[in-house]
Design an enzyme around this catalytic site. Structure first.
Site, PDB file in Angstrom:
ATOM      1  N   SER A  52       3.392  -7.114   3.255  1.00 60.71           N
ATOM      2  CA  SER A  52       3.654  -5.882   2.495  1.00 60.71           C
ATOM      3  C   SER A  52       4.878  -5.145   3.044  1.00 60.71           C
ATOM      4  O   SER A  52       5.167  -5.205   4.242  1.00 60.71           O
ATOM      5  CB  SER A  52       2.418  -4.978   2.608  1.00 60.71           C
ATOM      6  N   LYS A  59       3.960  -8.258  -9.709  1.00 55.68           N
ATOM      7  CA  LYS A  59       2.546  -7.954  -9.451  1.00 55.68           C
ATOM      8  C   LYS A  59       2.183  -6.599 -10.053  1.00 55.68           C
ATOM      9  O   LYS A  59       2.960  -5.636  -9.931  1.00 55.68           O
ATOM     10  CB  LYS A  59       2.332  -7.941  -7.931  1.00 55.68           C
ATOM     11  N   TYR A  80       8.325  -2.814  -2.675  1.00 53.68           N
ATOM     12  CA  TYR A  80       8.251  -1.669  -3.580  1.00 53.68           C
ATOM     13  C   TYR A  80       9.685  -1.192  -3.788  1.00 53.68           C
ATOM     14  O   TYR A  80      10.467  -1.176  -2.824  1.00 53.68           O
ATOM     15  CB  TYR A  80       7.457  -0.527  -2.943  1.00 53.68           C
ATOM     16  N   HIS A 125      -4.211  -3.541  -8.661  1.00 59.02           N
ATOM     17  CA  HIS A 125      -4.050  -3.103  -7.270  1.00 59.02           C
ATOM     18  C   HIS A 125      -5.438  -2.946  -6.604  1.00 59.02           C
ATOM     19  O   HIS A 125      -5.646  -2.066  -5.766  1.00 59.02           O
ATOM     20  CB  HIS A 125      -3.281  -1.782  -7.217  1.00 59.02           C
ATOM     21  N   THR A 177       6.002  -5.404  -6.556  1.00 56.07           N
ATOM     22  CA  THR A 177       4.821  -4.683  -7.050  1.00 56.07           C
ATOM     23  C   THR A 177       5.269  -3.531  -7.940  1.00 56.07           C
ATOM     24  O   THR A 177       6.045  -2.669  -7.511  1.00 56.07           O
ATOM     25  CB  THR A 177       3.981  -4.168  -5.865  1.00 56.07           C
TER      26      THR A 177
HETATM   27  C1  LIG Z   1      -6.129  -1.953   1.997  1.00 53.54           C
HETATM   28  C2  LIG Z   1      -5.236  -2.412   0.895  1.00 53.54           C
HETATM   29  C3  LIG Z   1      -3.869  -2.213   0.997  1.00 53.54           C
HETATM   30  C4  LIG Z   1      -3.025  -2.674  -0.023  1.00 53.54           C
HETATM   31  N1  LIG Z   1      -1.670  -2.541   0.113  1.00 53.54           N
HETATM   32  C5  LIG Z   1      -0.855  -3.105  -0.807  1.00 53.54           C
HETATM   33  C6  LIG Z   1       0.541  -3.134  -0.598  1.00 53.54           C
HETATM   34  O1  LIG Z   1       1.051  -2.669   0.403  1.00 53.54           O
HETATM   35  N2  LIG Z   1       1.306  -3.721  -1.557  1.00 53.54           N
HETATM   36  C7  LIG Z   1       0.775  -4.275  -2.700  1.00 53.54           C
HETATM   37  O2  LIG Z   1       1.505  -4.788  -3.534  1.00 53.54           O
HETATM   38  N3  LIG Z   1      -0.549  -4.260  -2.899  1.00 53.54           N
HETATM   39  C8  LIG Z   1      -1.380  -3.718  -1.978  1.00 53.54           C
HETATM   40  N4  LIG Z   1      -2.725  -3.760  -2.164  1.00 53.54           N
HETATM   41  C9  LIG Z   1      -3.282  -4.448  -3.338  1.00 53.54           C
HETATM   42  C10 LIG Z   1      -3.498  -5.928  -3.015  1.00 53.54           C
HETATM   43  O3  LIG Z   1      -2.286  -6.604  -2.908  1.00 53.54           O
HETATM   44  C11 LIG Z   1      -4.332  -6.607  -4.094  1.00 53.54           C
HETATM   45  O4  LIG Z   1      -3.758  -6.349  -5.342  1.00 53.54           O
HETATM   46  C12 LIG Z   1      -5.789  -6.146  -4.089  1.00 53.54           C
HETATM   47  O5  LIG Z   1      -6.257  -5.998  -2.777  1.00 53.54           O
HETATM   48  C13 LIG Z   1      -6.654  -7.138  -4.814  1.00 53.54           C
HETATM   49  O6  LIG Z   1      -7.975  -6.678  -4.862  1.00 53.54           O
HETATM   50  P1  LIG Z   1      -9.107  -7.085  -3.815  1.00 53.54           P
HETATM   51  O7  LIG Z   1      -8.874  -6.278  -2.587  1.00 53.54           O
HETATM   52  O8  LIG Z   1     -10.354  -6.708  -4.524  1.00 53.54           O
HETATM   53  O9  LIG Z   1      -8.966  -8.567  -3.534  1.00 53.54           O
HETATM   54  C14 LIG Z   1      -3.579  -3.293  -1.174  1.00 53.54           C
HETATM   55  C15 LIG Z   1      -4.960  -3.484  -1.261  1.00 53.54           C
HETATM   56  C16 LIG Z   1      -5.791  -3.053  -0.232  1.00 53.54           C
HETATM   57  C17 LIG Z   1      -7.268  -3.292  -0.341  1.00 53.54           C
END
Ligand SMILES: Cc1cc2nc3c(=O)[nH]c(=O)nc-3n(C[C@H](O)[C@H](O)[C@H](O)COP(=O)(O)O)c2cc1C
Length: 389
Positions: free
Chosen positions: A109, A254, A132, A278, A158
């Site tokens: 990330s 994404k 981002y 997300h 994203t």
């Molecule tokens: C704790 C956490 C932090 C996240 N941070 C980012 C991020 O920095 N960039 C991003 O594109 N998505 C981020 N996401 C979304 C994840 O990439 C992903 O879309 C999501 O976790 C999928 O759902 P799941 O946790 O149910 O598998 C984050 C998700 C979580 C749970």
């Protein structure tokens, strides 16, 4: 419970809850607003039922496939997650190593704790970098340049976070990196001695890609403050085109939940779209990602690769996404629970659990290979309940 004893992701989640200080556990196990979309992701996956098949030769099963042209031992990549290095000391390096040893892709990330260079120095297989688009375009360009120099093999852009969704727990906990040292947070951390030991053993405690790189960002960073100042609400498809040119390699978009946006993704020349809300952390009230998948597959599935994330906590969930036309999946919380529970071994364990569940389910559904999987793996009644014809 030891690593070897966790037999499902729920075991790892429960262990992580007891191992990670509240502020960071809450950051992971939460959605935005009322958390309706967070719950819908899991609920709609659970409502899909498999067709049990018998007397099919399933002796030569395997889960090998490709994602964005890369061979994978199963089509499940680690999604980009911010703050992983606060869930466990050196979290991104540990997760990247676990992914590498297992044979699945890792995505770093923008808001990671370990930097792009750090992760590259501790791994030998190229990882993906998630970006981002920020107001400071010179900083965006420098991040893209750093990802190229580190050998990243795909850029995950994203698009669903031009502003941050309202996350009540993070606001209440004052989420920051490193954590602010008030009495409450000190007590919370002291109650998690293994977490503290790993944190004390590392120097990586703030946003490695940002602090010291972006102008005017020093020391402790409140995530919500920084996002509101830096993330660019004016981002448009022209910016995506600009990035496509700047990056020049595989581009994964994404956060696509709408057919019209999926068509735009095709127009700008994306290689992959990730159907994603997300993890229910942005627009609460959006549909579950699994329910958004079929119409996007129908509209653009022959033009680019489609993946899904959101609510996948088992091999069965991943198979359901593949059955509805996704070529790959990503997991966020499922591997973060492993990370919080047992570091690198826990991430590996989460991947083993998912693969074992995929293998067993494929066997009992009479499937041997990933490329055989389609809608016929699911019952028509459960498909109809999700609005799929
Ligand atoms: C704790 C956490 C932090 C996240 N941070 C980012 C991020 O920095 N960039 C991003 O594109 N998505 C981020 N996401 C979304 C994840 O990439 C992903 O879309 C999501 O976790 C999928 O759902 P799941 O946790 O149910 O598998 C984050 C998700 C979580 C749970």
């Amino acid at each position: 419970m030891r690593d070897s004893e966790a037999t499902c992701i729920e075991h790892l989640r429960e262990r992580a809850r007891r191992s990670v200080p509240r502020m960071f556990y809450d950051y992971v196990d939460a959605g935005s607003w009322s958390e309706a979309t967070y719950r819908a992701n899991a609920r709609d996956l659970a409502a899909l039922c498999f067709r049990q098949r018998v007397a099919v030769n399933i002796a030569g099963r395997h889960q090998g496939s490709t994602m964005a042209g890369r061979g994978v031992t199963m089509p499940v990549a680690l999604a980009p997650v911010g703050f992983a290095g606060m869930v466990h000391g050196d979290g991104e390096i540990l997760a990247a190593r676990a992914a590498e040893s297992f044979g699945v892709p890792f995505t770093l990330s923008t808001v990671s704790i370990c930097s792009i260079e750090d992760v590259a120095a501790h791994t030998s297989v190229p990882f993906w970098f998630q970006l981002y688009i920020m107001k400071d375009r010179a900083f965006v360009e420098s991040l893209v340049g750093r990802a190229k120099r580190a050998g990243c093999s795909a850029l995950v852009l994203t698009l669903d976070l031009p502003m941050q969704g309202l996350r009540h727990k993070d606001l209440r906990n004052g989420l920051s990196a490193p954590p602010r040292l008030g009495l409450r947070s000190m007590i919370a951390m002291a109650r998690r001695p293994r977490w503290c030991a790993a944190m004390l053993a590392t120097r990586r405690r703030t946003f490695g890609n940002i602090v010291g790189h972006a102008s005017g960002v020093e020391g402790t960073l409140s995530f919500a403050d920084w996002v509101s100042k830096q993330f660019d609400p004016s981002v448009s498809w022209d910016d995506v085109r600009w990035l496509r040119g700047l990056w020049g390699g595989k581009l994964i978009l994404k956060g696509i939940m709408d057919v019209e946006d999926a068509r735009k993704a095709v127009e700008v020349g994306a290689d992959v779209v990730v159907v994603s809300n997300h993890g229910g952390r942005q627009l609460d009230g959006a549909p579950s990602s699994i329910s958004a998948l079929p119409s996007i597959v129908e509209a653009v599935g022959d033009k680019l690769e489609i993946w899904l994330d959101g609510g996948i906590t088992s091999g069965q969930d991943a198979l359901k996404a593949l059955a509805l036309g996704a070529r790959g999946t990503m997991i966020g919380r499922a591997f973060l629970y492993g990370l919080g529970a047992h570091g690198q071994a826990g991430v590996r364990r989460s991947l083993e659990i998912i693969q074992r569940e995929m293998d067993l389910t494929m066997a009992l559904c009479g499937m041997s290979r990933i490329d055989e999987i389609d809608r016929s793996m699911l019952t028509t009644r459960s498909l109809a309940a999700l609005g799929v014809r």
